[in-house]
Design an enzyme around this catalytic site. Structure first.
Site, PDB file in Angstrom:
ATOM      1  N   GLY A 143       3.062  -1.973  -5.790  1.00 22.92           N
ATOM      2  CA  GLY A 143       3.871  -2.769  -4.884  1.00 22.92           C
ATOM      3  C   GLY A 143       4.855  -1.874  -4.176  1.00 22.92           C
TER       4      GLY A 143
ATOM      5  N   GLN B 181      12.382   0.418   0.257  1.00 21.49           N
ATOM      6  CA  GLN B 181      11.846   1.674  -0.298  1.00 21.49           C
ATOM      7  C   GLN B 181      11.334   2.609   0.801  1.00 21.49           C
ATOM      8  OE1 GLN B 181       9.325  -0.229  -3.597  1.00 21.49           O
ATOM      9  NE2 GLN B 181       9.932   1.748  -4.446  1.00 21.49           N
TER      10      GLN B 181
ATOM     11  N   CYS C 181       8.571   3.694 -10.940  1.00 21.46           N
ATOM     12  CA  CYS C 181       8.904   3.246  -9.588  1.00 21.46           C
ATOM     13  C   CYS C 181       8.709   4.405  -8.625  1.00 21.46           C
ATOM     14  CB  CYS C 181      10.354   2.761  -9.571  1.00 21.46           C
ATOM     15  SG  CYS C 181      10.931   2.228  -7.946  1.00 21.46           S
ATOM     16  N   LEU C 182       8.139   4.108  -7.452  1.00 18.59           N
ATOM     17  CA  LEU C 182       7.941   5.157  -6.452  1.00 18.59           C
ATOM     18  C   LEU C 182       9.274   5.783  -6.038  1.00 18.59           C
ATOM     19  CD1 LEU C 182       5.370   3.352  -4.097  1.00 18.59           C
ATOM     20  CD2 LEU C 182       4.893   4.991  -5.930  1.00 18.59           C
TER      21      LEU C 182
ATOM     22  N   HIS D 216       9.541  -6.819 -10.183  1.00 18.05           N
ATOM     23  CA  HIS D 216       9.983  -5.472  -9.824  1.00 18.05           C
ATOM     24  C   HIS D 216      10.260  -5.374  -8.321  1.00 18.05           C
ATOM     25  CE1 HIS D 216       9.684  -0.926 -10.451  1.00 18.05           C
ATOM     26  NE2 HIS D 216       9.660  -1.053  -9.129  1.00 18.05           N
ATOM     27  N   GLU D 217       9.351  -5.929  -7.512  1.00 19.64           N
ATOM     28  CA  GLU D 217       9.512  -5.801  -6.055  1.00 19.64           C
ATOM     29  C   GLU D 217      10.627  -6.695  -5.527  1.00 19.64           C
ATOM     30  OE1 GLU D 217       8.213  -3.296  -4.841  1.00 19.64           O
ATOM     31  OE2 GLU D 217       6.842  -2.961  -6.512  1.00 19.64           O
TER      32      GLU D 217
ATOM     33  N   HIS E 217      13.888  -5.106  -6.049  1.00 21.87           N
ATOM     34  CA  HIS E 217      14.227  -4.119  -5.002  1.00 21.87           C
ATOM     35  C   HIS E 217      14.921  -4.793  -3.828  1.00 21.87           C
ATOM     36  CE1 HIS E 217      12.669  -0.258  -6.214  1.00 21.87           C
ATOM     37  NE2 HIS E 217      11.459  -0.712  -6.451  1.00 21.87           N
TER      38      HIS E 217
HETATM   39 ZN    ZN Z   1      10.015   0.231  -7.528  1.00 21.90          ZN
END
Ligand code: ZN
Length: 193
Positions: free
Chosen positions: A49, A54, A104-105, A146-147, A150
């Site tokens: 995701g 991000q 996480c990215l 999670h998304e 963000h």
């Molecule tokens: Zn993340």
């Protein structure tokens, strides 16, 4: 295909709650191109995701997908069809939670344990402004949480209660992965998603 630069923990854009978008903004060709780029960036990074902040854009839009590229990296993850959530809100169905291990990215080379609700309902628009109501469970519900976190300026590390669970990806693979995969595979089988 356009891959956008990913923002990393420490960038204030990840700590700023994103603003909802209007239907007019969403219909704009530039916003539609941005959504395409967001999807390209998620796929390029093999993420499950990605949220708009991000890639530095503080709007309430995220995408989730667990396709082939992602399941090569996380074989225990059930597939998630590509879903773009615009202005999403989540409602937890019940108080049941499970222990997940996330990365996480935007937080390079770190994983940690945290709890997620098992069942959630997401209310959102799709990328064309149509109403979307999605009920998800298990790891997929974890990805949604999670998304949406963000989009609210929350990063997974905020939810890690036992900071001793932090590990790099290599150390996770070396010391924790097999135990986690065994437990989470059983959980996925039990929960059916
Ligand atoms: Zn993340």
């Amino acid at each position: 295909m356009t891959v956008l630069p990913i923002t990393y923990i420490g960038d204030p854009v990840l700590r700023t709650p994103t603003r909802p978008v209007t239907r007019d903004e969403l219909a704009d060709a530039a916003m539609q191109r941005f959504i395409d780029d967001l999807i390209d960036t998620m796929r390029d990074a093999a993420g499950a995701g990605i949220a708009a902040n991000q890639v530095g854009r503080s709007v309430r839009i995220c995408a989730v997908e667990v396709g082939e590229a992602t399941t090569r990296r996380y074989p225990y993850k059930p597939p998630i069809p590509l879903t773009v959530l615009v202005n999403p809100t989540l409602e937890y169905l019940g108080d049941d939670t499970y222990a997940n291990n996330e990365g996480c990215l935007s937080v390079p080379d770190l994983r940690g344990d945290l709890r997620r609700h098992i069942r959630v309902v997401a209310t959102a628009w799709d990328r064309h402004g149509n109403d979307l109501l999605t009920k998800v469970a298990g790891l997929t519900a974890g990805t949604y949480q999670h998304e949406v976190d963000h989009l609210d300026g929350i990063i997974f590390v905020d939810r890690v209660e036992d900071t001793r669970s932090f590990s790099t990806w290599d150390e996770f693979d070396r010391h924790h992965r097999s135990h986690f995969v065994e437990r989470i595979t059983k959980f996925v089988d039990d929960i059916g998603s």
